[in-house]
Scaffold this motif. Structure first.
Motif, short mmCIF file in Angstrom:
data_model
loop_
_atom_site.label_atom_id
_atom_site.label_comp_id
_atom_site.label_asym_id
_atom_site.label_seq_id
_atom_site.Cartn_x
_atom_site.Cartn_y
_atom_site.Cartn_z
N LEU A 124 51.77 36.54 70.93
CA LEU A 124 51.28 37.58 72.38
C LEU A 124 50.05 37.47 73.84
O LEU A 124 50.05 37.60 74.67
CB LEU A 124 51.87 38.64 72.71
CG LEU A 124 52.86 39.28 72.12
CD1 LEU A 124 53.28 40.51 72.02
CD2 LEU A 124 54.56 38.58 72.38
N SER A 125 49.93 36.55 72.60
CA SER A 125 48.06 36.59 73.61
C SER A 125 47.12 35.56 72.89
O SER A 125 47.84 34.91 72.11
CB SER A 125 47.04 37.94 73.95
OG SER A 125 46.42 38.50 72.61
N ARG A 147 48.61 36.43 78.59
CA ARG A 147 48.80 37.85 77.54
C ARG A 147 50.15 37.81 78.27
O ARG A 147 50.91 37.90 79.61
CB ARG A 147 47.92 39.84 77.89
CG ARG A 147 46.76 39.02 78.01
CD ARG A 147 45.95 40.67 77.47
NE ARG A 147 46.82 41.70 77.19
CZ ARG A 147 46.38 41.72 75.68
NH1 ARG A 147 45.73 40.85 75.60
NH2 ARG A 147 47.15 42.77 75.15
N ALA A 148 51.70 38.36 76.84
CA ALA A 148 53.35 38.83 77.40
C ALA A 148 53.76 39.06 77.43
O ALA A 148 53.09 40.36 75.84
CB ALA A 148 53.19 37.13 77.50
N ASP A 149 54.93 39.77 77.07
CA ASP A 149 55.11 40.82 76.61
C ASP A 149 56.51 39.98 75.52
O ASP A 149 56.83 40.44 74.24
CB ASP A 149 56.61 41.92 77.70
CG ASP A 149 55.64 42.95 78.90
OD1 ASP A 149 54.50 42.84 78.18
OD2 ASP A 149 56.32 43.17 79.39
N VAL A 150 56.58 39.11 76.01
CA VAL A 150 57.63 37.93 75.20
C VAL A 150 57.11 36.77 74.89
O VAL A 150 57.12 36.36 76.11
CB VAL A 150 58.96 38.03 75.14
CG1 VAL A 150 60.05 37.30 74.13
CG2 VAL A 150 59.99 39.17 75.53
N LYS A 154 57.65 38.36 81.16
CA LYS A 154 56.29 39.18 81.80
C LYS A 154 54.76 38.40 81.21
O LYS A 154 54.12 39.19 80.08
CB LYS A 154 56.46 40.72 81.36
CG LYS A 154 57.50 41.18 81.51
CD LYS A 154 58.07 42.45 82.09
CE LYS A 154 59.09 43.14 82.30
NZ LYS A 154 59.50 42.83 83.77
N ALA A 155 54.96 37.47 82.06
CA ALA A 155 53.32 37.25 81.28
C ALA A 155 52.36 36.66 82.41
O ALA A 155 52.56 36.65 83.49
CB ALA A 155 53.68 35.32 80.64
N GLU A 163 51.09 34.37 86.96
CA GLU A 163 52.33 35.45 86.90
C GLU A 163 53.32 35.15 86.17
O GLU A 163 54.22 34.90 87.95
CB GLU A 163 52.08 36.38 87.60
CG GLU A 163 53.11 37.98 87.04
CD GLU A 163 52.75 38.95 88.02
OE1 GLU A 163 53.22 39.79 88.37
OE2 GLU A 163 51.51 39.11 88.65
N GLU A 195 57.75 36.27 86.03
CA GLU A 195 58.92 37.20 84.89
C GLU A 195 59.64 36.32 83.66
O GLU A 195 59.32 37.09 83.36
CB GLU A 195 60.53 37.34 86.25
CG GLU A 195 61.13 38.78 85.85
CD GLU A 195 60.34 40.04 85.62
OE1 GLU A 195 60.77 40.90 85.32
OE2 GLU A 195 59.25 40.17 86.58
N LYS A 196 60.10 35.11 84.08
CA LYS A 196 60.49 34.63 82.19
C LYS A 196 60.82 33.40 82.89
O LYS A 196 61.49 32.91 84.19
CB LYS A 196 62.55 35.75 82.32
CG LYS A 196 63.22 34.86 81.03
CD LYS A 196 64.44 35.86 80.52
CE LYS A 196 64.34 35.34 80.22
NZ LYS A 196 64.31 35.84 78.34
#
Length: 317
Positions: free
Chosen positions: A80-81, A97-100, A120-121, A135, A137-138
């Motif tokens: 994720l990072s 850095r990301a959530d997915v 979310k990156a 930045e 979202e998806k």
């Protein structure tokens, strides 16, 4: 000489060369059909940046990837990072850095597929510790190459996108330019796809970066950032097996027509010339029945010679 004895001797002598001319069926060797392996790859982040520090007195190349995978061996990554050390006055920089953040590459004998996904990156570069370069979202990219089908490549950017703190509207297949005074400039290419008869490639976002905050030359960043890419190459189809072909009727002394790897059949020769044998027999080393045929022919020759001697003795008597 007795007429029956003479005919027996003549028949034996004539049979010997005919036996030598008629070969047992032989199978020519051929290459075993194989399936060529396909290929697939996926990556979430790839950077090719040059970072100049302290008025270009120090040059640091920033070459990094996150979740880059390749197949034929199926692979998956979910880090994720990614962090870079030593370019911001000794402090680390979280480049992404990301959530997915996932990348998958799978290949079998019929299909190759690459897939990458980011959600979310935020991407950062040296010199901008508080401001994101981009930045998202998806974002997803997918490339599918299947035997017997046209390769497919697709990318999707969903939700908002911010570049250097500004919300932007991207144009599919085009270039979007974002310039922030005192910070720098970013050019974005959205959803680039490419397909050929056997390959496909999809890139969700490609950024050309030129950042030099307030032109202080503390951290001058130039280069490219690629987000969410997938590629594939179609496996090669199995080669069809060549079936043996029957010889054409009336074609005395001929073969089946030259299909390599087929079966060579004995022909009903006229006695004037031996039946032609496919040259691919040279690869097999001959049929396993050849020693028996040669032995039979020698026996017939001996039998004919013995019959001739007996006939002569009877004639002298």
């Amino acid at each position: 000489m007795n007429s029956n004895t003479f005919r027996l001797a003549a028949l034996a002598v004539a049979a010997a060369p005919v036996a030598l001319l008629v070969a047992a069926p032989a199978h020519a060797t051929g290459s075993t059909p194989t399936t060529g392996g396909g290929k697939a790859s996926a990556v979430v982040l790839r950077t090719a940046l040059d970072v100049s520090l302290l008025n270009k007195t120090v040059d640091v190349p920033l070459r990094t990837t996150l979740n880059e995978v390749h197949a034929p061996a199926s692979a998956e990554e979910t880090a994720l990072s990614v962090r870079l050390d030593g370019v911001a006055h000794g402090r680390p920089v979280d480049v992404l850095r990301a959530d997915v953040a996932t990348a998958d590459a799978t290949v079998d004998k019929h299909r190759a597929e690459g897939y990458s996904n980011l959600a979310k990156a935020r991407v950062h570069v040296p010199g901008l510790p508080l401001l994101s370069l981009i930045e998202v979202e998806k974002v997803t990219s997918k490339a599918v190459c299947e035997v017997g089908h046209k390769p497919v490549a697709e990318s999707n950017v969903l939700g908002h996108v911010r570049v250097l703190g500004r919300k932007v509207t991207l144009t599919a297949g085009g270039t979007t330019r974002v310039e922030v005074p005192g910070v720098g400039e970013v050019r974005l290419d959205l959803s680039k796809t490419r397909t050929t008869s056997r390959t496909a490639a999809a890139t969700a976002l490609r950024l050309k970066v030129s950042v030099n905050p307030l032109k202080l030359n503390v951290a001058d960043v130039q280069g490219e950032v690629t987000l969410v890419e997938a590629t594939c190459e179609t496996p090669k189809a199995t080669a069809p097996t060549t079936e043996p072909t029957e010889p054409a009727g009336g074609n005395s002394g001929g073969t089946s027509g030259g299909s390599t790897g087929g079966e060579v059949k004995p022909q009903a020769g006229t006695g004037h010339a031996p039946a032609a044998v496919d040259t691919s027999l040279a690869e097999t080393g001959g049929s396993s029945a050849t020693p028996y045929l040669a032995g039979g022919a020698a026996f017939l020759l001996a039998l004919g010679a013995g019959a001739t001697v007996v006939a002569r003795r009877r004639a002298q008597d």
